[in-house]
Design a protein around this motif. Structure first.
Motif, PDB file in Angstrom:
ATOM      1  N   ASP A 201      -7.632  94.892 132.648  1.00 13.28           N
ATOM      2  CA  ASP A 201      -7.713  96.311 132.308  1.00 13.28           C
ATOM      3  C   ASP A 201      -6.581  97.075 132.993  1.00 13.28           C
ATOM      4  O   ASP A 201      -5.978  97.993 132.414  1.00 13.28           O
ATOM      5  N   PHE A 202      -6.252  96.701 134.221  1.00  7.03           N
ATOM      6  CA  PHE A 202      -5.175  97.349 134.968  1.00  7.03           C
ATOM      7  C   PHE A 202      -3.824  96.689 134.690  1.00  7.03           C
ATOM      8  O   PHE A 202      -2.794  97.358 134.637  1.00  7.03           O
ATOM      9  N   GLU A 203      -3.822  95.373 134.499  1.00  2.62           N
ATOM     10  CA  GLU A 203      -2.575  94.670 134.191  1.00  2.62           C
ATOM     11  C   GLU A 203      -1.960  95.177 132.889  1.00  2.62           C
ATOM     12  O   GLU A 203      -0.737  95.172 132.733  1.00  2.62           O
ATOM     13  N   ALA A 204      -2.808  95.628 131.961  1.00  7.23           N
ATOM     14  CA  ALA A 204      -2.336  96.039 130.634  1.00  7.23           C
ATOM     15  C   ALA A 204      -1.267  97.121 130.690  1.00  7.23           C
ATOM     16  O   ALA A 204      -0.341  97.129 129.875  1.00  7.23           O
ATOM     17  N   GLU A 205      -1.375  98.047 131.652  1.00  3.90           N
ATOM     18  CA  GLU A 205      -0.414  99.141 131.720  1.00  3.90           C
ATOM     19  C   GLU A 205       0.448  99.100 132.977  1.00  3.90           C
ATOM     20  O   GLU A 205       1.206 100.033 133.249  1.00  3.90           O
ATOM     21  N   ALA A 206       0.335  98.015 133.741  1.00  9.57           N
ATOM     22  CA  ALA A 206       1.138  97.901 134.961  1.00  9.57           C
ATOM     23  C   ALA A 206       2.615  97.750 134.608  1.00  9.57           C
ATOM     24  O   ALA A 206       2.978  97.107 133.626  1.00  9.57           O
ATOM     25  N   SER A 207       3.467  98.375 135.402  1.00  7.96           N
ATOM     26  CA  SER A 207       4.911  98.214 135.220  1.00  7.96           C
ATOM     27  C   SER A 207       5.465  97.199 136.213  1.00  7.96           C
ATOM     28  O   SER A 207       6.443  96.509 135.928  1.00  7.96           O
ATOM     29  N   VAL A 208       4.820  97.099 137.388  1.00 11.24           N
ATOM     30  CA  VAL A 208       5.225  96.145 138.423  1.00 11.24           C
ATOM     31  C   VAL A 208       3.966  95.530 139.036  1.00 11.24           C
ATOM     32  O   VAL A 208       3.000  96.233 139.319  1.00 11.24           O
ATOM     33  N   ILE A 209       3.980  94.217 139.201  1.00  9.76           N
ATOM     34  CA  ILE A 209       2.913  93.523 139.916  1.00  9.76           C
ATOM     35  C   ILE A 209       3.549  92.692 141.020  1.00  9.76           C
ATOM     36  O   ILE A 209       4.419  91.859 140.765  1.00  9.76           O
ATOM     37  N   ARG A 210       3.143  92.956 142.252  1.00  5.50           N
ATOM     38  CA  ARG A 210       3.597  92.155 143.391  1.00  5.50           C
ATOM     39  C   ARG A 210       2.419  91.299 143.839  1.00  5.50           C
ATOM     40  O   ARG A 210       1.354  91.822 144.133  1.00  5.50           O
ATOM     41  N   SER A 211       2.616  89.993 143.863  1.00  5.44           N
ATOM     42  CA  SER A 211       1.497  89.092 144.074  1.00  5.44           C
ATOM     43  C   SER A 211       1.807  88.031 145.112  1.00  5.44           C
ATOM     44  O   SER A 211       2.893  87.440 145.115  1.00  5.44           O
ATOM     45  N   PHE A 212       0.837  87.785 146.013  1.00  2.00           N
ATOM     46  CA  PHE A 212       0.939  86.683 146.968  1.00  2.00           C
ATOM     47  C   PHE A 212      -0.148  85.665 146.671  1.00  2.00           C
ATOM     48  O   PHE A 212      -1.303  86.017 146.436  1.00  2.00           O
ATOM     49  N   GLU A 213       0.233  84.391 146.669  1.00  2.00           N
ATOM     50  CA  GLU A 213      -0.714  83.305 146.445  1.00  2.00           C
ATOM     51  C   GLU A 213      -0.474  82.211 147.471  1.00  2.00           C
ATOM     52  O   GLU A 213       0.669  81.804 147.679  1.00  2.00           O
ATOM     53  N   GLY A 214      -1.547  81.761 148.112  1.00  2.00           N
ATOM     54  CA  GLY A 214      -1.383  80.794 149.180  1.00  2.00           C
ATOM     55  C   GLY A 214      -1.649  79.356 148.807  1.00  2.00           C
ATOM     56  O   GLY A 214      -1.042  78.449 149.373  1.00  2.00           O
TER      57      GLY A 214
END
Length: 286
Positions: free
Chosen positions: A104-117
């Motif tokens: 729902d939020f990803e749909a209109e996001a312009s930038v996503i900063r993500s950390f995965e371990g």
């Protein structure tokens, strides 16, 4: 291709404009409620997004009270109310995403900063990798796994649509080394990761084991930013049972600072691509 449309963000935008209109009219929540013949609780729930729907007549009454008279403005606010009622594609996967759906939020996001371990980030996973990942959990029913894989693959469309989201990923070396499924599945996944890392809107950085301790020895998280100034950034943290969203500016600032720290510690995008290629070569030679 799914419509880049977030009902939640559209309603939040409408709620913020209604609150601004009330404040410009120098009315308290209680005074606005009394003037409209409503409880102050109804006004408050609308402004804070606790109520996700507003009927056309109620919206007109509020705009009249707040003296929002510009036809274009009124039309735009009605459009937001209409958009907020639409169901996103993720509504078909409620048992996967929960009540507050990340897409729902990803749909209109312009930038996503993500950390995965520990694993490859969901937006960069292949179908076979995702399937093997789910098979290692409690979701052992074949149909359930297929449904979850389908939902995860649907999320990836934000990376290939027109005007795609800019994805900035930092992942621990463990995500590359952990064998998910077979060596063939891992090889396919690493090749896909290298392919996606070449895209101009995707940055992939690796935190090697050699760096030792770092700022993000915590649960994986994502920071979502939006093009509309009114839509403030939010942080998503996945849990075993649900998703947690942090929206307070001080919380978002702490996660942003943490991401900045690990981004500075991680290998550059060029060095990371070489690192991933080396891991792939090692995997294929075993």
């Amino acid at each position: 291709m799914h419509e880049p449309h977030s009902p939640t963000l559209r309603f939040r935008r409408l709620a913020a404009q209604l609150k601004q209109g009330r404040e410009r009219s120098e009315l308290t929540v209680s005074q606005a409620g009394k003037a409209l013949g409503w409880t102050s609780s109804k006004i408050s729930k609308l402004e804070t997004g606790q109520t996700r729907r507003i009927v056309t007549s109620d919206l007109d009454k509020m705009m009249d009270l707040y003296k929002i008279e510009d036809p274009a403005k009124r039309q735009a606010m009605h459009a937001l109310a209409k958009d907020a009622k639409k169901r996103g594609w993720w509504s078909s996967y409620k048992e996967v995403f929960g009540d507050q759906a990340l897409p729902d939020f990803e749909a209109e996001a312009s930038v996503i900063r993500s950390f995965e371990g520990l694993v490859i980030p969901g937006l960069l996973q292949t179908p076979n990798y995702a399937e093997a990942l789910f098979q290692g959990g409690r979701y052992t029913d074949a149909n359930d796994i297929a449904h979850r894989v389908e939902a995860r693959m649907a999320r990836r469309e934000i990376l290939t649509r027109f005007n795609p989201v800019h994805l900035r990923v930092v992942m621990d070396e463990a995500a590359l080394r952990r064998m998910i499924g077979t060596s063939s599945i891992m090889g396919e996944q690493l090749k896909h990761l290298l392919h996606m890392a070449k895209m101009p809107h995707i940055d992939v950085q690796v935190l090697p084991f050699a760096e030792g301790s770092h700022a993000a020895l915590v649960a994986p998280f994502s920071i979502l930013e939006f093009p509309e100034q009114m839509d403030l950034p939010i942080v998503h943290v996945g849990t075993v049972t649900d998703s947690v969203f942090f929206e307070q500016p001080k919380d978002v600032a702490r996660y942003s600072a943490t991401f900045g720290d690990i981004q500075g510690t991680a290998l550059s995008t060029t060095q990371s691509a070489r690192f991933i290629a080396d891991v792939l070569t090692s995997l294929e030679s075993d």
